[in-house]
Design an enzyme around this catalytic site. Structure first.
Site, PDB file in Angstrom:
ATOM      1  N   HIS A  18      36.610  42.249  42.043  1.00 19.22           N
ATOM      2  CA  HIS A  18      35.740  43.429  41.826  1.00 19.22           C
ATOM      3  C   HIS A  18      35.135  43.906  43.160  1.00 19.22           C
ATOM      4  O   HIS A  18      33.916  44.035  43.289  1.00 19.22           O
ATOM      5  CB  HIS A  18      34.631  43.097  40.813  1.00 19.22           C
ATOM      6  CG  HIS A  18      34.005  44.323  40.201  1.00 19.22           C
ATOM      7  ND1 HIS A  18      33.563  44.373  38.901  1.00 19.22           N
ATOM      8  CD2 HIS A  18      33.731  45.540  40.729  1.00 19.22           C
ATOM      9  CE1 HIS A  18      33.044  45.575  38.658  1.00 19.22           C
ATOM     10  NE2 HIS A  18      33.131  46.297  39.764  1.00 19.22           N
ATOM     11  N   ARG A  48      37.056  48.968  34.512  1.00 22.39           N
ATOM     12  CA  ARG A  48      36.251  47.831  34.065  1.00 22.39           C
ATOM     13  C   ARG A  48      37.171  46.873  33.301  1.00 22.39           C
ATOM     14  O   ARG A  48      38.091  47.317  32.593  1.00 22.39           O
ATOM     15  CB  ARG A  48      35.136  48.297  33.129  1.00 22.39           C
ATOM     16  CG  ARG A  48      33.991  49.001  33.836  1.00 22.39           C
ATOM     17  CD  ARG A  48      33.116  48.005  34.604  1.00 22.39           C
ATOM     18  NE  ARG A  48      31.926  48.610  35.137  1.00 22.39           N
ATOM     19  CZ  ARG A  48      31.793  49.048  36.402  1.00 22.39           C
ATOM     20  NH1 ARG A  48      32.797  48.948  37.244  1.00 22.39           N
ATOM     21  NH2 ARG A  48      30.646  49.551  36.813  1.00 22.39           N
TER      22      ARG A  48
END
Ligand code: NDP
Ligand code: OXD
Length: 308
Positions: free
Chosen positions: A271, A223
């Site tokens: 992502h 993340r």
């Protein structure tokens, strides 16, 4: 009794089709169309609504459509409602593919060849044997383990780090904060596959980079907030780090003009390392619903005290 999906609507349409085939008796809604709120027993979401049990008073289970659940505010989901994260074969396979290509990009010197190409230089840069390239994975969960099991097949020297002790065939497993330094000292390509928790936020910083061998590379698929981005830029400038492949940033999207966009030693993807595949995920969710009905533990149950 009904199921509500609250995430990307295009994927929601795929889930709806699969539910209609595989569980025709369970009414399925895609947010913002919810039908009778009192009928919603199961919710699958990237982010649940602010007050899920007030909106859906008979809610029994919340599923995350992602493997990570840091985007959930767990304090808004009452303790009697289990939260289940996504563990399904499609997301695992996607991550294995992404990390494998990233490791091979670094191992086979493709960053350097890209720079050589800009200068029209034809020069061989021998990669050395895989057995001398030391791979280290932060996080030995579902994804980290699958990635290491595949990388081992190339002959790389593989190690990993987790909170509690793990055993993976052919992988040198390290556990706990006390083992982190030794793990870093032997790692040429560091891969982050940790969940985002208070303990892992900001872990990838100057102090950690300094413990890696000079010129080591980073693959960041966890993340964005795991990584201190200014520290990364400084480590690349000083040569402490050689290359970085980032699939996640903070914030997302990475703002236009950010120095990471144009750094010659950085590759960025938006992502996409892996995502839940509706065709494989729906089977796992339906199996978890069966388990829930039969009072069996659901696969991927989040431990609220650990935060993942
Ligand atoms: P798991 O929960 O299965 O594994 C997490 C691993 O991290 C475990 O080995 C755990 O240790 C370890 N860990 C957690 N906290 C610490 C800590 N403080 N110190 C050391 N180790 C720690 O998660 P997954 O493998 O399924 O997913 C990992 C993460 O990957 C997700 O949370 C998400 O952030 C990211 N992800 C990114 C995607 C992308 O497209 N970029 C897609 C999917 C996921 P232990 O074994 O002891 O519990
Ligand atoms: C996930 C993600 O956590 O896509 O599943 O990042």
């Amino acid at each position: 009794m009904a199921f509500l999906y609250k995430a990307d609507p295009a994927r929601g349409a795929q889930w709806a089709k699969l539910f209609a085939q595989k569980a025709p008796d369970l009414p399925f809604h895609v947010w913002p169309e919810v039908g009778d709120p009192a009928a919603i027993r199961y919710l699958a979401a990237w982010q649940p609504p602010d007050d899920p049990t007030r909106t859906f008073p008979n809610l029994e289970v919340v599923f995350s459509v992602g493997a990570g659940i840091d985007q959930f505010d767990l304090s808004r989901v009452p303790a009697h409602v289990p939260v289940v994260r996504m563990i399904e074969p499609g997301i695992v396979e996607g991550m294995v593919e992404y990390v494998t290509q990233a490791v091979l990009t670094i191992h086979r010197n493709l960053f350097d060849y890209a720079l050589q190409q800009q200068q029209q230089v034809w020069r061989e840069l021998p990669p050395g044997p895989a057995g001398q390239r030391r791979i280290g994975v932060l996080g030995l969960g579902v994804l980290g383990t699958a990635v290491l099991e595949r990388l081992r097949l190339f002959g790389f020297a593989c190690a990993g780090w987790s909170r509690s002790p793990r055993e993976i065939e052919g992988v040198d497993c390290h556990a706990g904060e006390g083992a982190l330094d030794a793990f870093l000292a032997r790692t040429d390509i560091l891969i982050c596959l940790l969940p985002l928790t208070p303990a892992t936020r900001g872990l990838l910083d100057a102090r950690l980079f300094a413990k890696l061998p000079r010129g080591a590379s980073l693959i960041q698929t966890g993340r964005g907030p795991h990584l201190n981005q200014p520290d990364l830029l400084a480590a690349l400038e000083s040569g402490q780090l050689g290359n970085a492949i980032l699939d996640v940033t903070d914030p997302e999207p990475l703002p236009a003009g950010h120095p990471l966009w144009t750094h010659p030693r950085v590759r960025i993807t938006p992502h996409i390392a892996s995502s839940t595949r509706p065709d494989t995920a729906v089977d796992v969710v339906l199996d978890n619903l069966r388990r829930h009905r039969e009072g069996l533990p659901m696969l991927g149950l989040v431990d609220r005290t650990r935060g993942y």
